[in-house]
Design a protein around this motif. Structure first.
Motif, PDB file in Angstrom:
ATOM      1  N   LEU A  31       1.048  -3.362   7.916  1.00 19.57           N
ATOM      2  CA  LEU A  31       0.209  -2.645   8.869  1.00 19.57           C
ATOM      3  C   LEU A  31       1.053  -2.467  10.125  1.00 19.57           C
ATOM      4  O   LEU A  31       1.468  -3.449  10.734  1.00 19.57           O
ATOM      5  CB  LEU A  31      -1.060  -3.446   9.174  1.00 19.57           C
ATOM      6  N   LYS A  32       1.336  -1.246  10.496  1.00 22.52           N
ATOM      7  CA  LYS A  32       2.282  -0.986  11.583  1.00 22.52           C
ATOM      8  C   LYS A  32       1.628  -0.356  12.798  1.00 22.52           C
ATOM      9  O   LYS A  32       2.305   0.057  13.706  1.00 22.52           O
ATOM     10  CB  LYS A  32       3.404  -0.085  11.074  1.00 22.52           C
ATOM     11  N   ASN A  35      -1.631 -12.174   8.621  1.00 23.05           N
ATOM     12  CA  ASN A  35      -0.596 -11.946   9.631  1.00 23.05           C
ATOM     13  C   ASN A  35       0.785 -11.792   8.993  1.00 23.05           C
ATOM     14  O   ASN A  35       1.645 -11.102   9.523  1.00 23.05           O
ATOM     15  CB  ASN A  35      -0.595 -13.055  10.683  1.00 23.05           C
ATOM     16  N   VAL A  36       0.999 -12.444   7.838  1.00 22.94           N
ATOM     17  CA  VAL A  36       2.286 -12.366   7.156  1.00 22.94           C
ATOM     18  C   VAL A  36       2.071 -12.676   5.669  1.00 22.94           C
ATOM     19  O   VAL A  36       1.178 -13.441   5.304  1.00 22.94           O
ATOM     20  CB  VAL A  36       3.319 -13.336   7.783  1.00 22.94           C
ATOM     21  N   GLU A  37       2.883 -12.055   4.812  1.00 24.50           N
ATOM     22  CA  GLU A  37       2.821 -12.315   3.380  1.00 24.50           C
ATOM     23  C   GLU A  37       3.698 -13.535   3.092  1.00 24.50           C
ATOM     24  O   GLU A  37       4.925 -13.441   3.138  1.00 24.50           O
ATOM     25  CB  GLU A  37       3.316 -11.083   2.612  1.00 24.50           C
ATOM     26  N   GLY A  79       0.403  -6.783  10.856  1.00 25.27           N
ATOM     27  CA  GLY A  79       0.049  -7.718   9.800  1.00 25.27           C
ATOM     28  C   GLY A  79       0.354  -7.106   8.460  1.00 25.27           C
ATOM     29  O   GLY A  79       1.186  -6.190   8.346  1.00 25.27           O
ATOM     30  N   GLU A  80      -0.319  -7.621   7.438  1.00 27.59           N
ATOM     31  CA  GLU A  80      -0.142  -7.075   6.096  1.00 27.59           C
ATOM     32  C   GLU A  80      -1.484  -6.956   5.415  1.00 27.59           C
ATOM     33  O   GLU A  80      -2.362  -7.813   5.564  1.00 27.59           O
ATOM     34  CB  GLU A  80       0.795  -7.961   5.278  1.00 27.59           C
ATOM     35  N   LEU A  81      -1.620  -5.882   4.664  1.00 29.94           N
ATOM     36  CA  LEU A  81      -2.807  -5.649   3.858  1.00 29.94           C
ATOM     37  C   LEU A  81      -2.459  -6.038   2.433  1.00 29.94           C
ATOM     38  O   LEU A  81      -1.507  -5.511   1.860  1.00 29.94           O
ATOM     39  CB  LEU A  81      -3.205  -4.177   3.925  1.00 29.94           C
ATOM     40  N   LEU A  82      -3.198  -6.993   1.880  1.00 28.60           N
ATOM     41  CA  LEU A  82      -3.020  -7.396   0.495  1.00 28.60           C
ATOM     42  C   LEU A  82      -4.196  -6.839  -0.292  1.00 28.60           C
ATOM     43  O   LEU A  82      -5.338  -6.893   0.171  1.00 28.60           O
ATOM     44  CB  LEU A  82      -2.986  -8.925   0.368  1.00 28.60           C
ATOM     45  N   ALA A  83      -3.926  -6.303  -1.449  1.00 24.46           N
ATOM     46  CA  ALA A  83      -4.992  -5.686  -2.230  1.00 24.46           C
ATOM     47  C   ALA A  83      -4.905  -6.116  -3.686  1.00 24.46           C
ATOM     48  O   ALA A  83      -3.816  -6.372  -4.209  1.00 24.46           O
ATOM     49  CB  ALA A  83      -4.906  -4.175  -2.139  1.00 24.46           C
ATOM     50  N   VAL A  84      -6.071  -6.178  -4.316  1.00 30.83           N
ATOM     51  CA  VAL A  84      -6.169  -6.459  -5.745  1.00 30.83           C
ATOM     52  C   VAL A  84      -6.886  -5.277  -6.384  1.00 30.83           C
ATOM     53  O   VAL A  84      -7.976  -4.895  -5.947  1.00 30.83           O
ATOM     54  CB  VAL A  84      -6.963  -7.751  -6.026  1.00 30.83           C
TER      55      VAL A  84
END
Length: 180
Positions: free
Chosen positions: A52-53, A81-83, A58-63
């Motif tokens: 996410l910029k 916030n971080v992978e 942060g980071e978007l994690l998806a399933v």
């Protein structure tokens, strides 16, 4: 398996030594979507993240899964916030509880092979089959073995459906370079 009768939304915060509170993680799994996946989809999920910029980093994690028409079926999304391994473990714990995955028996996970995710899967859902996305495998393969011949042969191997054909197809790549 206990079936939840509600959507799962979870938000975690970090409290700093100076009492400042920061957003840490956010998990969303809607009941209707979860139930639809449980009732109508194969027990195969693809897990990935993207940066996410914008204003909020942060980071978007998806399933996602695949429905009966082989279309993408979004199941869960998370913002972290971080992978890393800690966040992947947090995510998997809630996910497995939501979908009734137990120790992962009967579940297949496809991912990009992120080290933290690989370790979290081994620890949290050790019985799940864990496979790497072929696009990511090819990206790594291409770094060492670039060129049209390698690309064509790689995808021939990927599309092999029986072991004898797979062995024959991999021999084609080995003829170009035994290390491939």
């Amino acid at each position: 398996m206990v079936r939840r009768t509600w959507s799962a939304i979870r938000m975690d915060m970090d409290i700093m030594p100076d009492s400042t509170i920061y957003f840490s993680k956010y998990y969303v799994c809607f009941k209707g979507v979860r139930d639809g996946w449980i009732e109508g989809c194969r027990k195969v999920i693809c897990v990935d993240g993207c940066f996410l910029k914008g204003l909020c980093k942060g980071e978007l994690l998806a399933v996602v899964g695949r429905d009966t028409n082989n279309n993408i079926y979004h199941i869960v999304w998370v913002v972290v916030n971080v992978e890393n391994k800690v966040n992947w473990k947090w995510f998997l714990d809630i996910l497995v509880d939501d979908i009734g995955g137990g120790n992962g028996n009967g579940l297949t996970i496809i991912s990009d092979g992120h080290k933290g995710l690989l370790e979290a899967v081994k620890e949290r859902i050790s019985e799940a089959e864990h496979r790497q996305c072929v696009r990511h495998v090819y990206a790594n393969f291409k770094k060492k073995f670039d060129g049209e011949h390698y690309r064509k042969l790689f995808w021939v191997v990927v599309n092999s459906t029986i072991v004898p054909q797979f062995k024959e197809d991999t021999d084609g790549i080995k003829k170009l370079d035994p290390n491939a």
